[in-house]
Design a protein around this motif. Structure first.
Motif, short mmCIF file in Angstrom:
data_model
loop_
_atom_site.label_atom_id
_atom_site.label_comp_id
_atom_site.label_asym_id
_atom_site.label_seq_id
_atom_site.Cartn_x
_atom_site.Cartn_y
_atom_site.Cartn_z
N GLU A 94 11.16 -19.98 23.66
CA GLU A 94 10.06 -19.03 23.87
C GLU A 94 10.23 -17.80 22.99
N TRP A 95 10.52 -18.06 21.74
CA TRP A 95 10.69 -16.99 20.75
C TRP A 95 9.55 -17.11 19.75
N ASP A 96 8.61 -16.18 19.80
CA ASP A 96 7.41 -16.28 18.97
C ASP A 96 7.04 -14.97 18.29
N GLU A 97 7.97 -14.01 18.23
CA GLU A 97 7.71 -12.73 17.58
C GLU A 97 9.01 -12.23 16.96
N PRO A 98 8.93 -11.27 16.01
CA PRO A 98 10.15 -10.74 15.42
C PRO A 98 11.10 -10.20 16.49
N ALA A 99 12.38 -10.48 16.33
CA ALA A 99 13.38 -10.03 17.29
C ALA A 99 14.57 -9.43 16.56
N VAL A 100 15.10 -8.34 17.12
CA VAL A 100 16.38 -7.84 16.63
C VAL A 100 17.45 -8.87 16.97
N VAL A 101 18.25 -9.23 15.99
CA VAL A 101 19.37 -10.16 16.17
C VAL A 101 20.63 -9.42 15.78
N MET A 102 21.64 -9.40 16.65
CA MET A 102 22.84 -8.64 16.30
C MET A 102 24.07 -9.21 16.99
N ASN A 103 25.21 -8.93 16.38
CA ASN A 103 26.49 -9.29 16.98
C ASN A 103 26.72 -8.43 18.21
N GLY A 104 27.42 -8.99 19.18
CA GLY A 104 27.60 -8.29 20.45
C GLY A 104 28.80 -7.38 20.50
N ASP A 105 29.47 -7.15 19.37
CA ASP A 105 30.67 -6.31 19.36
C ASP A 105 30.48 -5.09 18.47
N ILE A 106 29.27 -4.55 18.44
CA ILE A 106 28.95 -3.43 17.55
C ILE A 106 28.59 -2.20 18.39
N LEU A 107 29.15 -1.06 17.99
CA LEU A 107 28.78 0.23 18.57
C LEU A 107 28.10 1.03 17.48
N THR A 108 26.86 1.44 17.71
CA THR A 108 26.09 2.08 16.65
C THR A 108 25.02 2.98 17.22
N THR A 109 24.52 3.86 16.37
CA THR A 109 23.39 4.71 16.73
C THR A 109 22.15 4.34 15.92
N VAL A 110 22.12 3.17 15.33
CA VAL A 110 20.96 2.76 14.54
C VAL A 110 19.69 2.84 15.39
N ASP A 111 18.60 3.19 14.77
CA ASP A 111 17.30 3.31 15.46
C ASP A 111 16.68 1.91 15.53
N PHE A 112 16.90 1.21 16.63
CA PHE A 112 16.40 -0.15 16.76
C PHE A 112 14.88 -0.23 16.67
N ALA A 113 14.19 0.76 17.23
CA ALA A 113 12.72 0.73 17.21
C ALA A 113 12.21 0.87 15.79
N ASP A 114 12.79 1.78 15.02
CA ASP A 114 12.36 1.97 13.64
C ASP A 114 12.69 0.75 12.79
#
Length: 272
Positions: A94-114
């Motif tokens: 049930e994946w039909d739109e763009p999705a953020v994909v990321m490794n689960g061992d990351i600590l970051t302040t990246v702006d996911f929405a942007d």
């Protein structure tokens, strides 16, 4: 918005911390690494998260359940036979739109929405978020082509683009992954490039930690505990005194040599 987190790794380099728990459940004070990311995603407007689990995945499922306590709808995709970081995407339903994909061992302040917004506007199948770093040297560096010195820098700092392990992917990107064969995200990126499929880059600066070794774990933990809200709340853009944030290399010191450009020049030969 939808996010897919790859949380099936064994984390062997962090033993004995990972002897009885999966790496994403290692805790920084009251929060696990994974919960920090989930809370940040929720704050950025994401509501559905798929967790691709494998090693000790039942512990992750027990910890987060359906995600309601975090305001999320969490579902799970089991990678019964681990085949890398890209192969699990074939099992996401049930994946039909763009999705953020990321490794689960990351600590970051990246702006996911942007990041998600810029990918959607680009109309490409894959965007790679990269962390802009400077690589300092303590020696003089020469750029040599065909035994001729083309440039020299005394103890330069090179600009370098580091793959952050964070992406935005359209489900159609999976056509470049071969079923039942090992595939990591770099394999997917290279396959798309080989087929002349555009891959976008999204540069960011600020805190980013790949928690793969004990020294990196200790540094990430110390920085998080010094200012938890910086990582938990996407509205925070800077940290108060006590937390060191790198200068934004995307904005300053444009004269620093670009190591990736030098490599391209070395491979292609001198310009005509």
């Amino acid at each position: 918005m939808h996010a897919i987190l790859l949380v099936g790794g064994k984390g062997t380099r962090l033993a004995p911390l990972t002897r009885n728990i999966p790496k994403p459940l290692i805790r920084f004070g009251p929060y696990s690494i994974l919960e920090i990311t989930l809370r940040r995603l929720h704050g950025a407007g994401f509501r559905r998260v798929t967790l691709c689990i494998s090693h000790l995945g039942e512990l992750i499922r027990e910890e987060f359940g359906d995600g309601r306590r975090l305001g999320l709808a969490i579902d799970y995709s089991l990678d019964a036979e681990p085949l890398g970081t890209a192969a699990p995407l074939l099992n996401v339903t049930e994946w039909d739109e763009p999705a953020v994909v990321m490794n689960g061992d990351i600590l970051t302040t990246v702006d996911f929405a942007d990041l998600h917004r810029q990918h959607t506007d680009s109309e490409t199948l894959l965007t790679v978020a990269f962390h802009r770093r400077r690589l300092p040297t303590s020696v003089g560096m020469l750029h040599v082509i065909d035994q001729r010195v083309r440039a020299i820098w005394e103890k330069p700092s090179f600009n370098w683009n580091v793959n952050s392990g964070i992406y935005v992917a359209n489900p159609l990107a999976r056509k470049f992954i071969t079923e039942d064969e090992p595939a990591d995200m770099p394999d997917l990126i290279n396959a798309m490039i080989d087929h002349d499929e555009p891959v976008n880059g999204y540069g960011f600066a600020g805190p980013w930690h790949d928690i793969g070794t004990h020294p990196r774990y200790r540094q990430a933990k110390a920085e998080f505990l010094a200012d938890p809200e910086l990582y938990l709340d996407p509205r925070r853009r800077s940290a108060p005194g006590g937390v060191h944030l790198e200068p934004d290399p995307l904005q300053d010191d444009a004269t620093a040599p670009d190591l990736s450009l030098l490599l391209e020049q070395r491979l292609d030969g001198p310009a005509a």
